[in-house]
Design a protein around this motif. Structure first.
Motif, PDB file in Angstrom:
ATOM      1  N   SER A 224       0.610  -1.450   0.177  1.00 34.30           N
ATOM      2  CA  SER A 224       0.415   0.236  -0.209  1.00 34.30           C
ATOM      3  C   SER A 224       1.008   1.380  -0.045  1.00 34.30           C
ATOM      4  N   GLY A 225       2.344   1.352   0.775  1.00 33.41           N
ATOM      5  CA  GLY A 225       3.082   2.184   0.706  1.00 33.41           C
ATOM      6  C   GLY A 225       2.957   2.559   2.251  1.00 33.41           C
ATOM      7  N   GLY A 226       2.089   1.854   2.987  1.00 36.18           N
ATOM      8  CA  GLY A 226       2.177   2.276   4.270  1.00 36.18           C
ATOM      9  C   GLY A 226       3.394   1.655   4.953  1.00 36.18           C
ATOM     10  N   VAL A 227       3.605   2.216   6.213  1.00 31.43           N
ATOM     11  CA  VAL A 227       5.276   1.272   6.865  1.00 31.43           C
ATOM     12  C   VAL A 227       4.979  -0.125   7.423  1.00 31.43           C
ATOM     13  N   ASP A 228       3.326  -0.249   7.936  1.00 25.74           N
ATOM     14  CA  ASP A 228       3.142  -1.784   7.894  1.00 25.74           C
ATOM     15  C   ASP A 228       3.384  -2.184   6.403  1.00 25.74           C
ATOM     16  N   SER A 229       2.427  -2.406   5.350  1.00 28.74           N
ATOM     17  CA  SER A 229       3.124  -3.423   4.464  1.00 28.74           C
ATOM     18  C   SER A 229       4.528  -3.194   4.012  1.00 28.74           C
ATOM     19  N   SER A 230       4.924  -1.890   3.578  1.00 31.92           N
ATOM     20  CA  SER A 230       6.537  -1.575   3.422  1.00 31.92           C
ATOM     21  C   SER A 230       7.705  -2.537   4.114  1.00 31.92           C
ATOM     22  N   VAL A 231       7.133  -2.213   5.719  1.00 27.77           N
ATOM     23  CA  VAL A 231       7.994  -2.663   6.265  1.00 27.77           C
ATOM     24  C   VAL A 231       8.240  -4.520   6.259  1.00 27.77           C
ATOM     25  N   ALA A 232       6.744  -4.814   6.223  1.00 24.91           N
ATOM     26  CA  ALA A 232       6.810  -6.705   6.244  1.00 24.91           C
ATOM     27  C   ALA A 232       7.497  -6.900   4.768  1.00 24.91           C
ATOM     28  N   ALA A 233       7.181  -5.905   4.128  1.00 28.88           N
ATOM     29  CA  ALA A 233       7.616  -6.610   2.865  1.00 28.88           C
ATOM     30  C   ALA A 233       9.322  -6.583   2.084  1.00 28.88           C
ATOM     31  N   ALA A 234       9.947  -5.494   2.852  1.00 27.49           N
ATOM     32  CA  ALA A 234      10.830  -5.220   3.194  1.00 27.49           C
ATOM     33  C   ALA A 234      11.848  -6.517   3.840  1.00 27.49           C
ATOM     34  N   LEU A 235      11.327  -7.160   5.115  1.00 29.53           N
ATOM     35  CA  LEU A 235      10.729  -7.947   5.588  1.00 29.53           C
ATOM     36  C   LEU A 235      11.453  -9.330   5.145  1.00 29.53           C
ATOM     37  N   VAL A 236      10.105 -10.338   4.267  1.00 24.76           N
ATOM     38  CA  VAL A 236      10.513 -10.485   3.517  1.00 24.76           C
ATOM     39  C   VAL A 236      11.539 -11.095   2.258  1.00 24.76           C
ATOM     40  N   GLN A 237      11.720  -9.304   2.208  1.00 30.53           N
ATOM     41  CA  GLN A 237      12.644  -9.594   0.774  1.00 30.53           C
ATOM     42  C   GLN A 237      14.064  -9.586   1.040  1.00 30.53           C
ATOM     43  N   GLU A 238      14.569  -9.244   2.381  1.00 31.52           N
ATOM     44  CA  GLU A 238      15.613  -9.978   3.704  1.00 31.52           C
ATOM     45  C   GLU A 238      15.965 -11.490   3.353  1.00 31.52           C
ATOM     46  N   ALA A 239      14.665 -12.429   3.283  1.00 29.39           N
ATOM     47  CA  ALA A 239      14.618 -13.199   4.059  1.00 29.39           C
ATOM     48  C   ALA A 239      15.050 -14.016   3.028  1.00 29.39           C
ATOM     49  N   VAL A 240      14.041 -13.725   1.384  1.00 28.58           N
ATOM     50  CA  VAL A 240      14.042 -14.528   0.527  1.00 28.58           C
ATOM     51  C   VAL A 240      14.336 -13.739  -0.478  1.00 28.58           C
ATOM     52  N   GLY A 241      14.213 -12.768  -0.516  1.00 29.94           N
ATOM     53  CA  GLY A 241      14.496 -11.663  -1.840  1.00 29.94           C
ATOM     54  C   GLY A 241      14.095 -12.281  -3.389  1.00 29.94           C
ATOM     55  N   ASN A 242      14.160 -12.527  -4.731  1.00 29.24           N
ATOM     56  CA  ASN A 242      13.663 -11.988  -5.910  1.00 29.24           C
ATOM     57  C   ASN A 242      12.502 -13.289  -5.378  1.00 29.24           C
ATOM     58  N   GLN A 243      12.111 -13.933  -3.944  1.00 32.14           N
ATOM     59  CA  GLN A 243      10.556 -14.717  -4.354  1.00 32.14           C
ATOM     60  C   GLN A 243       9.872 -14.108  -4.168  1.00 32.14           C
ATOM     61  N   LEU A 244      10.281 -12.945  -3.898  1.00 35.46           N
ATOM     62  CA  LEU A 244       9.385 -11.864  -3.240  1.00 35.46           C
ATOM     63  C   LEU A 244       8.598 -11.125  -4.739  1.00 35.46           C
ATOM     64  N   THR A 245       7.084 -11.286  -4.508  1.00 31.94           N
ATOM     65  CA  THR A 245       6.354 -10.129  -5.899  1.00 31.94           C
ATOM     66  C   THR A 245       5.988  -9.116  -4.933  1.00 31.94           C
ATOM     67  N   CYS A 246       5.781  -7.545  -5.033  1.00 35.53           N
ATOM     68  CA  CYS A 246       5.165  -7.151  -4.420  1.00 35.53           C
ATOM     69  C   CYS A 246       4.272  -6.122  -6.079  1.00 35.53           C
ATOM     70  N   VAL A 247       2.609  -5.685  -5.508  1.00 30.02           N
ATOM     71  CA  VAL A 247       1.233  -5.803  -6.091  1.00 30.02           C
ATOM     72  C   VAL A 247       0.691  -4.458  -5.176  1.00 30.02           C
ATOM     73  N   PHE A 248       1.144  -3.389  -6.028  1.00 33.66           N
ATOM     74  CA  PHE A 248       0.808  -2.054  -5.939  1.00 33.66           C
ATOM     75  C   PHE A 248      -0.184  -1.564  -6.462  1.00 33.66           C
ATOM     76  N   VAL A 249      -1.784  -1.238  -5.653  1.00 35.78           N
ATOM     77  CA  VAL A 249      -2.700  -1.200  -7.241  1.00 35.78           C
ATOM     78  C   VAL A 249      -2.911   0.873  -6.487  1.00 35.78           C
ATOM     79  N   ASP A 250      -2.812   1.541  -7.393  1.00 36.04           N
ATOM     80  CA  ASP A 250      -3.263   2.760  -8.004  1.00 36.04           C
ATOM     81  C   ASP A 250      -4.954   2.774  -7.963  1.00 36.04           C
ATOM     82  N   HIS A 251      -5.643   2.942  -7.412  1.00 39.78           N
ATOM     83  CA  HIS A 251      -6.855   3.188  -6.641  1.00 39.78           C
ATOM     84  C   HIS A 251      -6.892   4.750  -7.573  1.00 39.78           C
ATOM     85  N   GLY A 252      -6.454   5.733  -7.078  1.00 43.39           N
ATOM     86  CA  GLY A 252      -7.155   7.114  -7.951  1.00 43.39           C
ATOM     87  C   GLY A 252      -7.317   7.618  -6.854  1.00 43.39           C
ATOM     88  N   LEU A 253      -7.333   6.985  -5.462  1.00 45.23           N
ATOM     89  CA  LEU A 253      -7.739   7.677  -4.305  1.00 45.23           C
ATOM     90  C   LEU A 253      -6.352   8.265  -3.313  1.00 45.23           C
TER      91      LEU A 253
END
Length: 521
Positions: A224-253
């Motif tokens: 989402s770009g918020g701190v919770d999802s960003s830090v969670a993603a960064a932790l998983v990225q640190e653990a498993v690298g390119n096994q992670l894909t993030c999806v950012f939905v721009d809903h225009g809001l």
């Protein structure tokens, strides 16, 4: 100290149970909250390094009042009783609790000429925060009385040899001036614990757990770009690298610059594989003509789910071409979410309040929740340690429906641009004033269905008001409106009315929570 040997805070219905756990963690010792209904055998099976008994609204001698099992305080585990927990400990060990006829609520002076181990370094008298109508009338055998107050002749005691301690006041609240010292005396000296709950250790522990859980499988994260999802993603990225894909939905809001911030700063800092979906027109079309706030939320949630499902299928298809399955979904669930949903017992369910907007069960992903042991302030520290940009780590909380629920009335592209411009000014000026870390968040609300007469450029205007809602909070459960400097408010008002078309009035919301909520809708 690790999650395998936590300090357990037993919740007797206190409004401060989570705060006690936070204060223990501020002393760099891991803690968890458990309900008072949990049997002593189950509590001890968690291998606690120490136990803290919280306050509560009951009288220990009242029918149906929560009881403290003697097995718990006779187990050899260090115990600290606070308020109700102090009285329950006294009663369970053979002391007496009764009504003194003199209630104490609020700031009180406690006298402690002989502070013992628990109160060492806190002075012979200290300002403490009391909230009780009963008091310990006689300490259990073997205990030394450490302090008294006008309404509590026995306001603190200890049996240092058995490592049992108690205070009538609330050391966890800031109004108890030496409260943190009392807690640290218990943790470090009474229980013999080391202050080793640090961001570095949290990261190492979570990286190990994520690798064990995920193995070689692929992982998807709704970013989402918020701190919770960003830090969670960064932790998983640190653990498993390119096994992670993030999806950012721009809903225009989104607010101004948020998509660019995620695509540029977050990706650069973490190297995460990111898919961005521009669904702004889809959301605007679905919201056309809708003014009811609950209907807006449901529409935004529904459309988010559909867009995320489509993106998830794309990731699955792309991964499948390489012979890999996407089995896991990252969620930024925090510890308060776990506590408020019953302590996290049983299988985790994806619900509408999670980051990704409420994914249906038929997606069949197993959850990865690397933040479920952390409070928000701890998440920020972990994020900084992982190199997540400060602009994201200290980003103001932002609701999932975004600006859609900060426009009172129908959501249109024109109204969104007006609100984005006003919001960007407020955020920029708060940052320039050095207030980003003092103010928890400052929603800006556009009263799109309200018009106000004004005078601009020697002419009459009939524009919209915007509302500033600056609030401060520790736990998001309660909040107080932030007292911004008048000069700053005047500068913000001048900029908005001069620079944002169709806005001719700026008003300030001075309502606390409760009775008001943070968002207007």
């Amino acid at each position: 100290m690790t999650a395998t040997s936590p300090v357990l805070v037993i919740d007797y219905g206190a409004q401060y149970a989570q705060l006690i756990a936070r204060r223990v963690r501020e002393a760099r010792v891991y803690s968890e909250v458990v309900p008072h209904t949990m049997p002593a055998a189950d509590i001890l099976a968690k291998n606690p390094a120490a136990i803290i008994l919280s306050g509560g609204p009951s009288s220990v001698y009242a029918d149906g009042a929560p009881r403290l099992e003697a097995d718990l305080v006779n187990s050899g585990v260090p115990v600290l009783g606070i308020c109700y927990g102090f009285q329950a400990m006294a009663q369970a060990l053979g002391g007496e609790v009764g009504q003194t006829g003199q209630r104490e609520y609020g700031s009180t002076t406690a006298s402690s000429p002989d502070g013992g181990l628990l109160l060492e370094g806190t002075g012979e008298s200290q300002q403490v925060w009391m909230s009780h109508g009963d008091a310990v009338a006689r300490a259990p055998e073997g205990f030394t009385v450490l302090a008294s107050s006008p309404g509590a002749p026995i306001a603190a005691f200890e049996d240092a040899e058995r490592r049992l301690f108690g205070v009538q006041w609330h050391p966890e609240v800031k109004h108890s001036v030496a409260g943190q010292q009392v807690l640290e005396n218990f943790l470090y000296r009474g229980a013999g614990l080391a202050p080793d709950w640090t961001p570095e250790n949290v990261i190492a522990d979570q990286v190990k757990k994520i690798r064990e859980q995920v193995g070689d499988a692929r992982v998807i994260c709704g970013l989402s770009g918020g701190v919770d999802s960003s830090v969670a993603a960064a932790l998983v990225q640190e653990a498993v690298g390119n096994q992670l894909t993030c999806v950012f939905v721009d809903h225009g809001l989104l607010r101004a610059g948020e998509r660019e911030q995620v695509e540029r700063d977050f990706v650069a800092a973490t190297g995460v594989d990111l898919i961005t979906v521009d669904a702004s027109q889809r959301f605007l079309t679905a919201l056309a003509g809708v003014t009811d706030p609950e209907a807006k939320r449901k529409i935004i949630g529904r459309e988010f789910i559909r867009v995320f499902e489509d993106a998830a299928r794309e990731v699955v298809a792309r991964a499948g071409a390489h012979g890999e399955d996407v089995k896991f979904l990252v969620q930024g669930t925090l510890y308060p979410d776990v506590v408020e949903s019953g302590g996290g017992e049983g299988a985790a369910n994806i619900k509408s309040h999670h980051n990704v907007g409420g994914l249906p069960d038929d997606l069949q992903f197993e959850l990865v929740e690397p933040l479920r042991e952390l409070f928000k302030d701890e998440v920020r520290q972990v994020g900084l340690e992982l190199g997540v940009p400060e602009a994201i780590v200290w980003r103001q909380p932002f609701p999932g429906p975004g600006l859609g629920i900060r426009i009172i009335g129908e959501v249109t592209a024109e109204r969104l641009e007006v609100l984005r411009a006003a919001d960007a000014i407020v955020r920029k000026e708060l940052t320039a004033a050095g207030l980003d870390r003092d103010i928890w968040q400052c929603p800006v609300v556009l009263l799109a269905d309200v018009r106000s007469v004004g005078v601009q450029g020697d002419g009459r205007t009939y524009g919209h008001p915007v509302v500033l809602r600056p609030v401060s909070s520790e736990d998001a459960m309660t909040a107080d409106w932030s007292r911004l400097p008048y000069d700053l408010l005047a500068h913000i008002s001048n900029r908005i009315t001069n620079e944002v078309a169709d806005v001719n009035r700026v008003v300030l919301d001075v309502t606390s929570k409760p009775p008001g909520t943070i968002e207007w809708e």
